[in-house]
Design an enzyme around this catalytic site. Structure first.
Site, PDB file in Angstrom:
ATOM      1  N   CYS A   1      12.324  -2.406   8.037  1.00  0.00           N
ATOM      2  CA  CYS A   1      12.806  -1.753   6.816  1.00  0.00           C
ATOM      3  C   CYS A   1      12.873  -0.229   7.008  1.00  0.00           C
ATOM      4  O   CYS A   1      13.659   0.247   7.809  1.00  0.00           O
ATOM      5  CB  CYS A   1      11.923  -2.162   5.629  1.00  0.00           C
ATOM      6  SG  CYS A   1      12.729  -1.936   4.035  1.00  0.00           S
ATOM      7  N   TYR A   2      12.027   0.557   6.333  1.00  0.00           N
ATOM      8  CA  TYR A   2      12.063   2.017   6.508  1.00  0.00           C
ATOM      9  C   TYR A   2      11.865   2.389   7.978  1.00  0.00           C
ATOM     10  O   TYR A   2      12.514   3.313   8.489  1.00  0.00           O
ATOM     11  CB  TYR A   2      10.989   2.687   5.644  1.00  0.00           C
ATOM     12  CG  TYR A   2      10.946   4.197   5.804  1.00  0.00           C
ATOM     13  CD1 TYR A   2      11.723   5.020   4.994  1.00  0.00           C
ATOM     14  CD2 TYR A   2      10.153   4.796   6.787  1.00  0.00           C
ATOM     15  CE1 TYR A   2      11.712   6.403   5.162  1.00  0.00           C
ATOM     16  CE2 TYR A   2      10.128   6.168   6.960  1.00  0.00           C
ATOM     17  CZ  TYR A   2      10.917   6.974   6.150  1.00  0.00           C
ATOM     18  OH  TYR A   2      10.908   8.332   6.322  1.00  0.00           O
TER      19      TYR A   2
ATOM     20  N   HIS B   1      11.578  -8.029   5.727  1.00  0.00           N
ATOM     21  CA  HIS B   1      10.135  -8.055   6.004  1.00  0.00           C
ATOM     22  C   HIS B   1       9.732  -9.383   6.659  1.00  0.00           C
ATOM     23  O   HIS B   1       9.536 -10.389   5.968  1.00  0.00           O
ATOM     24  CB  HIS B   1       9.342  -7.853   4.707  1.00  0.00           C
ATOM     25  CG  HIS B   1       9.441  -6.462   4.184  1.00  0.00           C
ATOM     26  ND1 HIS B   1       8.629  -5.444   4.633  1.00  0.00           N
ATOM     27  CD2 HIS B   1      10.280  -5.907   3.279  1.00  0.00           C
ATOM     28  CE1 HIS B   1       8.964  -4.316   4.016  1.00  0.00           C
ATOM     29  NE2 HIS B   1       9.963  -4.575   3.196  1.00  0.00           N
TER      30      HIS B   1
ATOM     31  N   LYS C   1     -11.291  -9.344   6.368  1.00  0.00           N
ATOM     32  CA  LYS C   1     -12.267 -10.268   5.784  1.00  0.00           C
ATOM     33  C   LYS C   1     -12.202 -11.665   6.419  1.00  0.00           C
ATOM     34  O   LYS C   1     -13.233 -12.261   6.720  1.00  0.00           O
ATOM     35  CB  LYS C   1     -12.018 -10.392   4.275  1.00  0.00           C
ATOM     36  CG  LYS C   1     -13.067 -11.184   3.525  1.00  0.00           C
ATOM     37  CD  LYS C   1     -14.302 -10.329   3.288  1.00  0.00           C
ATOM     38  CE  LYS C   1     -15.281 -10.982   2.345  1.00  0.00           C
ATOM     39  NZ  LYS C   1     -16.329 -10.061   1.924  1.00  0.00           N
TER      40      LYS C   1
ATOM     41  N   ASP D   1     -20.337 -10.145   4.178  1.00  0.00           N
ATOM     42  CA  ASP D   1     -20.277  -9.026   5.114  1.00  0.00           C
ATOM     43  C   ASP D   1     -21.654  -8.645   5.646  1.00  0.00           C
ATOM     44  O   ASP D   1     -21.852  -8.515   6.857  1.00  0.00           O
ATOM     45  CB  ASP D   1     -19.623  -7.809   4.447  1.00  0.00           C
ATOM     46  CG  ASP D   1     -18.220  -8.118   3.943  1.00  0.00           C
ATOM     47  OD1 ASP D   1     -17.621  -9.091   4.434  1.00  0.00           O
ATOM     48  OD2 ASP D   1     -17.735  -7.403   3.049  1.00  0.00           O
TER      49      ASP D   1
ATOM     50  N   GLU E   1       6.915 -10.059   7.936  1.00  0.00           N
ATOM     51  CA  GLU E   1       5.472 -10.294   7.808  1.00  0.00           C
ATOM     52  C   GLU E   1       5.092 -11.075   6.552  1.00  0.00           C
ATOM     53  O   GLU E   1       3.964 -11.566   6.448  1.00  0.00           O
ATOM     54  CB  GLU E   1       4.708  -8.957   7.841  1.00  0.00           C
ATOM     55  CG  GLU E   1       4.885  -8.054   6.628  1.00  0.00           C
ATOM     56  CD  GLU E   1       6.110  -7.154   6.675  1.00  0.00           C
ATOM     57  OE1 GLU E   1       6.126  -6.150   5.957  1.00  0.00           O
ATOM     58  OE2 GLU E   1       7.071  -7.478   7.421  1.00  0.00           O
TER      59      GLU E   1
ATOM     60  N   GLY F   1       8.317   1.258   4.044  1.00  0.00           N
ATOM     61  CA  GLY F   1       7.766   2.319   3.201  1.00  0.00           C
ATOM     62  C   GLY F   1       8.676   2.533   2.014  1.00  0.00           C
ATOM     63  O   GLY F   1       9.859   2.158   2.048  1.00  0.00           O
TER      64      GLY F   1
END
Length: 513
Positions: free
Chosen positions: A82-83, A169, A369, A227, A171, A55
């Site tokens: 992180c945060y 991070h 998606k 979609d 990710e 964050g």
């Protein structure tokens, strides 16, 4: 959902959705929760683990986001990123302070201790950092596992709880072994089975839909996009003839689009498809309108009229199906501080649920998606539909700069058809995220035969992106661009110039209007 769940508490990270996606890529179901979620609420969800996201705030800032400290005592593993690491370490008694040098970007990491979290991670690797605060001092309950040049506690483990923290991070793709770290956390530390599969999702969703709608009729606004097509295919599998699809032909569609939708859903899937021919009325209302926002409002209002005209004829219709996706749910929930609130409505359907008193059916609201595309493939939708580029709700109206007329639409439809045909022929369609033609409101001088001409300009836009928040223009080979230009100028009457848009987003948007 009965699957094992890893909860992600989002402290406002730009990568919050990315963490959720990375977890799901390991076949573990994940959901994003606001920091206001309580430990008791998470315990009721039967979670296998918790990830605290990064964050932008400092843990010492006024109004710094925090979560229920009891989450660290739930007995399930917790990974702070992180945060999220700083918040948990501070809660567990470590000292946090602003870093002497803020780390941003690629940084060298040295692994100094052994742990299940860092199994199969080299002793020396690179990671992606983005932080201002960092741990200054650990208490005796922590063990340091890795360092960087300016961050002595880049990875830590708490000895009395199941908490792990990483200052970087894992990710993002810029952390080469980030995926390994997440996999270690999910499988070796949380003991996840990794049984989140699309087949299970489809089966569970079919059961949920049948339970929700009973013997009622469900109306689905079919646009021909990914979609709505997946929603229609999924619902048809669940409730068969109780599904009634409405396709509004607004006259602003791509060449042959109506015929392709009818052939696919009426012909192949044998669905009850109602086609509303409303093109002339849309053009009538749009006559002389040049302002993009006015165009959108007119098209939205007219769509509701067209949709209502057909839905009024359908008996026992209490439900409206929509292709709401998980990012829509997260986005609207984050704005309200409550994930369940204020689900963003599909751009085509405007205020229909309120206006007609429908109850919403949103079978894709837990999916990203790329997962929707997997469901589409599982349900047997053709590849060209499942991987179709996005197409705006207002259609070609926002790709004609200036007022909309039938002749202009005809020019743009033909140019667009050639563009897509050539991109497919060159094997570039899946590589490009979105490709489109724009009809510019200017004429330019040219030579056609032996005479001077003063005709239309077509701009081509093609971008590559992973999230559509940022995008780079596609580096289409010059020979392919040359072939596209040559065909458009030779085959589309009224065009004598083709240009290529090489701007990135930001500052430019993907669509021109």
């Amino acid at each position: 959902m009965s699957h094992e769940l890893v909860a992600i508490i989002d402290f406002g990270s730009q990568y919050g959705q990315l963490i959720a996606r990375r977890v799901r890529e390991h076949n573990v179901y994940s959901r994003i929760f606001q920091p206001s979620v309580t430990a008791a609420e998470l315990a009721a969800e039967n979670i296998k683990g918790v990830i605290l996201s990064g964050g932008p705030a400092s843990v010492y800032a006024e109004n710094a986001p925090s979560c229920d400290a009891k989450i660290l005592d739930l007995g399930v593993p917790v990974l702070g990123i992180c945060y999220g690491m700083q918040f948990a370490c501070k809660t567990l008694g470590a000292d946090i302070k602003p870093a002497e040098s803020r780390e941003y970007g690629r940084t060298n990491l040295s692994v100094t201790g052994e742990s299940a979290l860092l199994a199969n991670v080299p002793e020396a690797t690179t990671v992606w950092m983005s932080h201002g605060d960092q741990i200054n001092e650990l208490n005796d309950d922590f063990v340091a596992l890795a360092t960087t040049d300016s961050c002595p506690y880049a990875v830590v483990k708490h000895t009395r709880s199941k908490f792990y923290g990483v200052q970087f991070h894992p990710e993002v793709t810029h952390t080469p072994f980030g995926n390994t770290i997440l996999k270690n956390f999910l499988y070796d530390i949380c003991d996840c089975a990794g049984d989140w599969q699309m087949a299970d999702f489809v089966e569970q969703t079919i059961a949920d839909v049948r339970k929700q709608v009973g013997t009622g009729t469900v109306i689905c606004g079919l646009s021909g996009g990914v979609d709505s097509s997946v929603v229609a295919a999924l619902l048809h599998k669940a409730i068969g003839d109780q599904l009634k699809c409405i396709f509004v032909d607004n006259g602003l569609l791509r060449k042959n689009e109506r015929e392709e939708v009818e052939s696919m859903f009426k012909g192949h899937f044998k669905m009850d498809l109602h086609v509303v021919d409303w093109g002339d009325k849309f053009l009538e209302k749009l006559a002389g309108v040049t302002d993009p926002q006015k165009k959108r409002k007119i098209i939205g209002a007219e769509f509701i009229e067209a949709f209502k005209s057909e839905s009024d004829k359908i008996e026992n219709a209490h439900f409206l199906a929509q292709g709401t996706l998980y990012p829509d749910v997260i986005e609207s929930g984050a704005k309200d501080g409550n994930l369940a609130a204020n689900i963003k409505l599909h751009h085509n359907v405007g205020g229909l649920p309120e206006e007609l008193g429908f109850e919403l059916v949103e079978p894709l609201r837990e999916l990203f998606k790329d997962e929707v595309r997997k469901v589409g493939e599982f349900l047997g939708l053709p590849e060209n539909l499942v991987w179709r580029h996005p197409f705006p709700g207002p259609g070609l109206a926002v790709r004609i700069i200036g007022d909309i007329t039938k002749p202009k639409l005809d020019v743009l439809k033909e140019a667009d058809y050639i563009l897509i045909e050539e991109i497919v022929a060159a094997g570039l369609y899946r590589q490009i995220s979105q490709a489109l033609c724009v009809l510019l409101p200017i004429g330019t001088v040219g030579v056609m035969g032996d005479e001077r001409s003063y005709e239309n300009v077509i701009a081509i836009r093609a971008v590559e992106t992973t999230d559509f928040m940022t995008a780079d223009f596609s580096h289409i080979p010059f020979e392919v661009l040359g072939q596209i230009s040559s065909r458009i100028i030779n085959e589309v009457r009224g065009v004598n110039r083709v240009v290529y848009d090489i701007s990135s987003k930001p500052p430019a948007t993907i669509e021109w209007e």
